[in-house]
Scaffold this motif. Sequence first.
Motif, short mmCIF file in Angstrom:
data_model
loop_
_atom_site.label_atom_id
_atom_site.label_comp_id
_atom_site.label_asym_id
_atom_site.label_seq_id
_atom_site.Cartn_x
_atom_site.Cartn_y
_atom_site.Cartn_z
N SER A 354 0.87 -1.17 0.00
CA SER A 354 0.00 0.00 0.00
C SER A 354 0.91 1.21 0.00
O SER A 354 1.82 1.31 0.84
CB SER A 354 -0.92 0.00 1.22
OG SER A 354 -1.96 0.92 1.05
N SER A 355 0.68 2.11 -0.95
CA SER A 355 1.62 3.22 -1.12
C SER A 355 0.89 4.48 -1.50
O SER A 355 -0.21 4.45 -2.08
CB SER A 355 2.64 2.85 -2.21
OG SER A 355 3.45 3.94 -2.54
N ILE A 356 1.49 5.59 -1.15
CA ILE A 356 0.97 6.89 -1.55
C ILE A 356 2.15 7.82 -1.81
O ILE A 356 3.18 7.75 -1.14
CB ILE A 356 0.05 7.47 -0.47
CG1 ILE A 356 -0.75 8.67 -1.01
CG2 ILE A 356 0.83 7.89 0.77
CD1 ILE A 356 -1.87 9.11 -0.08
N GLU A 372 9.63 14.83 -4.57
CA GLU A 372 8.44 14.03 -4.31
C GLU A 372 8.64 13.26 -3.01
O GLU A 372 9.78 12.99 -2.62
CB GLU A 372 8.16 13.07 -5.47
CG GLU A 372 7.91 13.76 -6.79
CD GLU A 372 7.64 12.78 -7.93
OE1 GLU A 372 7.61 11.55 -7.65
OE2 GLU A 372 7.47 13.24 -9.07
N TYR A 373 7.52 12.90 -2.38
CA TYR A 373 7.57 12.13 -1.13
C TYR A 373 6.78 10.84 -1.32
O TYR A 373 5.73 10.83 -1.97
CB TYR A 373 7.00 12.93 0.03
CG TYR A 373 7.79 14.18 0.34
CD1 TYR A 373 8.86 14.15 1.23
CD2 TYR A 373 7.48 15.39 -0.27
CE1 TYR A 373 9.59 15.30 1.51
CE2 TYR A 373 8.20 16.54 -0.01
CZ TYR A 373 9.26 16.49 0.88
OH TYR A 373 9.99 17.62 1.15
N GLU A 374 7.29 9.75 -0.72
CA GLU A 374 6.62 8.46 -0.86
C GLU A 374 6.52 7.77 0.50
O GLU A 374 7.49 7.71 1.26
CB GLU A 374 7.39 7.56 -1.82
CG GLU A 374 6.76 6.19 -2.01
CD GLU A 374 7.61 5.27 -2.86
OE1 GLU A 374 7.05 4.66 -3.79
OE2 GLU A 374 8.83 5.16 -2.59
N ASN A 397 6.36 -3.08 7.37
CA ASN A 397 6.97 -1.86 7.88
C ASN A 397 6.55 -0.67 7.01
O ASN A 397 6.14 -0.83 5.86
CB ASN A 397 8.48 -2.01 7.88
CG ASN A 397 9.16 -1.09 8.88
OD1 ASN A 397 8.54 -0.68 9.85
ND2 ASN A 397 10.42 -0.79 8.67
N TYR A 398 6.67 0.53 7.56
CA TYR A 398 6.40 1.76 6.81
C TYR A 398 7.71 2.42 6.43
O TYR A 398 8.58 2.60 7.30
CB TYR A 398 5.59 2.74 7.66
CG TYR A 398 4.20 2.30 8.02
CD1 TYR A 398 3.14 2.55 7.16
CD2 TYR A 398 3.94 1.66 9.22
CE1 TYR A 398 1.84 2.17 7.49
CE2 TYR A 398 2.66 1.27 9.57
CZ TYR A 398 1.62 1.52 8.70
OH TYR A 398 0.34 1.15 9.03
N ARG A 399 7.83 2.78 5.20
CA ARG A 399 9.03 3.49 4.75
C ARG A 399 8.61 4.86 4.23
O ARG A 399 7.70 4.97 3.41
CB ARG A 399 9.72 2.71 3.63
CG ARG A 399 11.02 3.37 3.15
CD ARG A 399 11.53 2.68 1.89
NE ARG A 399 10.63 2.92 0.76
CZ ARG A 399 10.71 2.27 -0.40
NH1 ARG A 399 11.61 1.30 -0.55
NH2 ARG A 399 9.89 2.55 -1.38
N TYR A 416 11.97 8.47 7.45
CA TYR A 416 11.48 7.70 8.59
C TYR A 416 11.41 6.24 8.20
O TYR A 416 11.21 5.89 7.03
CB TYR A 416 10.08 8.16 9.03
CG TYR A 416 10.01 9.57 9.53
CD1 TYR A 416 10.65 9.94 10.71
CD2 TYR A 416 9.27 10.53 8.85
CE1 TYR A 416 10.58 11.24 11.18
CE2 TYR A 416 9.20 11.83 9.30
CZ TYR A 416 9.85 12.18 10.47
OH TYR A 416 9.77 13.47 10.93
N ASP A 417 11.53 5.36 9.20
CA ASP A 417 11.33 3.94 8.99
C ASP A 417 10.48 3.46 10.16
O ASP A 417 10.99 3.03 11.19
CB ASP A 417 12.68 3.21 8.96
CG ASP A 417 12.54 1.77 8.49
OD1 ASP A 417 11.43 1.42 8.06
OD2 ASP A 417 13.52 1.03 8.57
N TRP A 418 9.16 3.61 9.98
CA TRP A 418 8.26 3.31 11.09
C TRP A 418 7.97 1.81 11.18
O TRP A 418 7.95 1.11 10.17
CB TRP A 418 6.92 4.03 10.90
CG TRP A 418 7.03 5.52 10.91
CD1 TRP A 418 7.55 6.29 11.90
CD2 TRP A 418 6.57 6.42 9.90
NE1 TRP A 418 7.44 7.62 11.59
CE2 TRP A 418 6.85 7.72 10.35
CE3 TRP A 418 5.96 6.26 8.66
CZ2 TRP A 418 6.53 8.85 9.62
CZ3 TRP A 418 5.64 7.37 7.93
CH2 TRP A 418 5.93 8.66 8.40
N GLY A 419 7.66 1.32 12.35
CA GLY A 419 7.29 -0.08 12.52
C GLY A 419 5.84 -0.32 12.19
O GLY A 419 4.99 0.57 12.36
#
Length: 428
Positions: A354-356, A372-374, A397-399, A416-419
């Motif tokens: 899932s990406s934005i 750009e941000y992802e 994980n969230y990148r 950020y590298d969120w859990g």
Amino acid sequence: MWKKRGKKLAQKRKKIGIAAAAVIVAAAGSTLIYHNLPQTKVEKQLTLAAKYMTEMNYLEAQEAYTEALSIDEGSVRAYRGLADDYAAQGQLDEAAEILHQGYETTQSEILLQNYCATVLNSVVEHVNEKTAGLDDIRSCLTVLESDPDNESVRSVLENCVQQVTVQEDTASLMLDELDGTSDFDEYADVAEKLLGLAEKDNSYQEAACSFIIPKAQKIYLSLSHRDSWKELVERAQALGDAEADGILACLSKQQEISDYFAPMFEAFEQEDYKTARNFIVTDQYKAIRDAFINRTMEYWTGNTYVPVTKEAIVFLLTDDGWKFSFVEDDSLAQPSGTIRVLGQKMEDLGVQRSSIEYVPAYDPAAYYPHTEYEIVYWNTMVSGIATDNTNVVSRMNYRFAKKTYTAEGSSAEMIYDWGGENEKRQKE
């Protein structure tokens, strides 16, 4: 005695001479009055103008006709002659204008018919040259306003609308220029008049409906004109336009999507990127993502990274009817920010990513460096096998990364590298 008779004779001759002189003076006075009569002056100018027209001295003829009108503004012949002079020089707009002016002044039916014929001939000429435009439709409408019973104007109007609505630039009449200028008000004014005609006389229905929804594969719309155009489409729908239902369905879907993404635009504009972390795992966002992946999205079309913008949309005529997409092309509309949905099947160990993406506003003339941000929710353990040979579930994980594009290439910077919910390895 002879002297007396001679004297009387001389006096008689003198009286006769005086009388003759009086007659001559009177005759000269009558001639002077005749030559100074307004109608005489007008005839003189018209005769002179006709001579110049025969000699093709159009500028001199124009001056003579103009002089005739300055003497008598009710001279129908002078208006017709001046119109012929303009027409002979290829100035049909000027010819039509002077005929209309003459009709308003004199109420001459001859001038009215000449005016209508001149206007319609000009439109027909443009249609034959395939250069018909919005002004030609307006000209046909002007003829109808002046002469509602004109039997020639309907077919000319229909041919004109048909040609105008298939031209590529016509599909952009509802799209503002990059400098902020717009043709929409003029377009809407013509559309209102066509709809008014069709609502009174259904023989104009096809022309009106074709103008509201152009016969093109693409129709562009600035969202600032959305509500105004929607009202026009609804009136076309009431007239029985078969295309209106699909367009209105697209507009309904666009409003739904725009409302849904509005809070995310606010968050991104405030540089609140963490909000997206929760947003991209909601059921509604995943449903939008999966609809693109499974090609079940109604009315809204897109491929890999599907843009959402706030400025404009484009309607696309497909085999399945009308669909739309948001305009991201900065040569057509400059976005104040773009959100992109990942609409492609991309699984990590059976788990769909899932990406934005978010693209801040930028100046197209100074594209580089472009930022750009992802934010991606993905499986960071691509092998799925732990080093201790235990079985594990997907490690999600969230990148959050910042992408920078330059003329030389691109680079990514992890911010950020969120859990995620399955961040830790677990045994089965």
